[in-house]
Design a protein around this motif. Sequence first.
Motif, short mmCIF file in Angstrom:
data_model
loop_
_atom_site.label_atom_id
_atom_site.label_comp_id
_atom_site.label_asym_id
_atom_site.label_seq_id
_atom_site.Cartn_x
_atom_site.Cartn_y
_atom_site.Cartn_z
N UNK A 106 -0.04 40.21 58.39
CA UNK A 106 0.35 39.04 58.93
C UNK A 106 -0.78 38.66 59.78
N UNK A 107 -1.39 38.17 59.47
CA UNK A 107 -2.26 37.40 60.00
C UNK A 107 -2.32 35.97 60.31
N UNK A 108 -3.19 35.65 61.24
CA UNK A 108 -3.10 33.71 61.89
C UNK A 108 -4.62 33.29 62.15
N UNK A 109 -4.72 31.96 62.55
CA UNK A 109 -5.53 31.17 62.38
C UNK A 109 -5.28 30.38 63.55
N UNK A 110 -6.12 30.09 64.42
CA UNK A 110 -6.22 28.92 65.43
C UNK A 110 -7.62 28.25 65.17
N UNK B 246 -8.39 26.34 69.49
CA UNK B 246 -6.99 26.76 70.09
C UNK B 246 -5.88 25.65 68.94
N UNK B 247 -5.68 25.45 68.39
CA UNK B 247 -4.55 24.59 68.07
C UNK B 247 -3.98 25.54 66.45
N UNK B 248 -2.90 26.45 66.37
CA UNK B 248 -2.02 27.14 66.00
C UNK B 248 -1.55 26.83 64.50
N UNK B 249 -1.41 28.17 63.70
CA UNK B 249 -1.02 28.12 62.50
C UNK B 249 0.24 26.73 62.15
N UNK B 250 0.94 26.42 63.38
CA UNK B 250 2.17 25.84 63.48
C UNK B 250 1.23 24.19 63.19
N UNK B 251 1.02 24.16 63.52
CA UNK B 251 0.31 22.37 63.60
C UNK B 251 -0.98 22.63 62.56
#
Length: 729
Positions: free
Chosen positions: A91-95, A98-103
């Motif tokens: 599980x990896x994430x990217x911003x 400052x905007x998270x993956x949901x946006x």
Amino acid sequence: MKNNFLFLALLVLSSSAFAQDNQKQQDSTKTEKLDEVLVKAVRVEATSPITHSNVTKKQLAKRNLGQDIPVLLNFLPSVVTTTDAGAGVGYTGIRIRGINAQSTNVTINGIPYNDAESLGTFWVNLGDFASSVESLQLQRGVGTSTNGSGAFGASINVLTDAVSKASNGEISNSFGSFNTRKHTVKFSTGLLNEHIEIAGRLSNISSDGYIDRAETDLKSYFLQGSYIDDNTLIKAIAFGGKEVTYQAWNGIDAQTLIDDRTFNSSGMYTDANGDDQFYDNEVDNYNQDHYQLHWNQRYNNRWSTNIGLNYTYGRGYFEQYKEDEDFEDYDLTPITIGGETIETTDLIRRRWLDSDFYVFNASANYKNNEVDLLFGSSYSLHDGDHFGEIIWSEFASDSEIRDRYYEGNGKKTDLSFFTKATYRLNDKVSLYGDLQLRLVGYETSGLTSDRVPFNVDETYSFFNPKAGITYKLNTTNSLYFSYARANREPNRSDFENNATVKPEQLNDFELGWRHNTQKFRLNVNGYYMLYNEQLVLTGQIDTTGDPIRANNGDSYRLGLEVEAAIALTNKFSLQPNFTLSSNKNKETFNSVNGELLDLGKTDISFSPEVVAANAFVFQPKEGFQISLLSKFVGEQFMGNTENEDSKLDSYFVNDFSVTYEWKPKSVFKSIVFSGLVNNIFNEKYVSNGYFGSYDFSDDTSPTGTTTGYFSGYYPQATTNFLVGVTLKF
């Protein structure tokens, strides 16, 4: 904040592993141009007044040793990445800004990839997908109109492998720290009878993870059949994967971060002897399969069309061992054994998602020497079942096999129409316009996982206009300005947390300068993103580790992005980028000890003021490259109140990369050796976490106050390595 001046001095001497190559792809055949039509509707040209970065297959390959796509994009401007398991696999994430993956909107061949309900992007379901990517474009800001959930600050659109004229094969294997392994087999028949190609890939990635028990097992595939002639390209594509990942989304507290930074509480329970144990199957287990059909048709030098169809089938669960659960929470009846009434039990539960996702895209393109006009539409339908099962219980009560203790359904439709035009006014000025109408419907029924009735019936109509201008000063310099409006609906979790949640709006202003010569490339961009009811991260997470969001009234992001590529000699190049920004909630209120305080203007959560990267590249001869890769992320708050307990320290991490391609005279076309040492200076850093508050009752407060705070952290790996060999034939 740590000493930024020290960082800037080191930055000049170090490097960012993902510096973009100056060279463009050399193959400009009709085959590749027809492939690119798949993403023309969602991409922009180099001269467009949209801030963007392009990444090629060649650039991805240099670091593609098993880590997920967000980690491979880590060195692009304004990007911050994180991973639950700590080492870039799972599980990896990217911003972005400052905007998270949901946006962040993500498309694959123009087909929306974001989960329709959560709006998130789960790359873990597509293990080793980078091995099947032809190119990728990251747009910062609202960008151009796209398909699926609207871009609300960034978009990533992916083009999968182009048709290959010549037959080829590839076997790739890599190994590294934490027992990380990647095995990939690829093939292409080349064009059979000058018209038909069949290509495919099988991959397996596994890793124990840096965090305790954060094992990952990713199996994936990619299969493509193509028909092509001078004016027609038809592609049938199937890809997907199965992931089994031990949960690592609990994080750790501040003291554990000091004492035992790899500790993982997931699966922890107490046995009959009072000893701590860990359940061996506390996993996320999910399958996702995608089926796409694309038809690109060129009628003449001016007109072309594209039609795309997609079906995605996703199904899976996460499994948890739970102690002392109340029967009432699972719709179970208390039981009596030996005269004792039992109302709680240890149990193992699975929380399921079973979903179908259908997409239809269509676009038409007209262009001549002055005008490039694009018409497009997209329709999608998501139908997802959410339900929970108890697969074991110490006391079963009146439950029966395959009983579901909650069931719910979510249906979402998304219909959009857009028109884009680039008009070349003269040799110096070009104008850009983009109008989009988006109609969204979302309806739910049944219960949430907490057995609370969940009934949403919302429809939204969004109008998103965009306009821009590019002014060419001379052959090496150009200026651009653009304005874009975006609207975006809440996601499923937003409704669960607040039934009155509002959609968010954004007005995005971008002003840039591009300078490009053979030895020096410079892109400078200023942005002002003005929000109304932005759904910002509160800092808290839900029971599945997903971030919780809330409307925050008026807010803004103001920043300056600079990226460059400098050829110091014919063997040395320097490729730095940095972002300086101010990210503010205009008004913030917080309850402390029962009193509502006006905190005024505060920093938006997870929005560092400084993000920078650099690549110092040495290429002594063709096929041999050594890179020193650097990344700096300034301090940031995990909440919106600027509470010191919510602060993440800045960090400065350096990687070392080497690739060497050997071309033997027989058997293989080439053999590529790759090596990557991450975090070479053994920095102990944290790139993500969570923060929240809780209330004491008057008689339990240890300090006499009624408000307390908690923080959680996701430590990232210390020094680790990956090495690989790719055989091409």
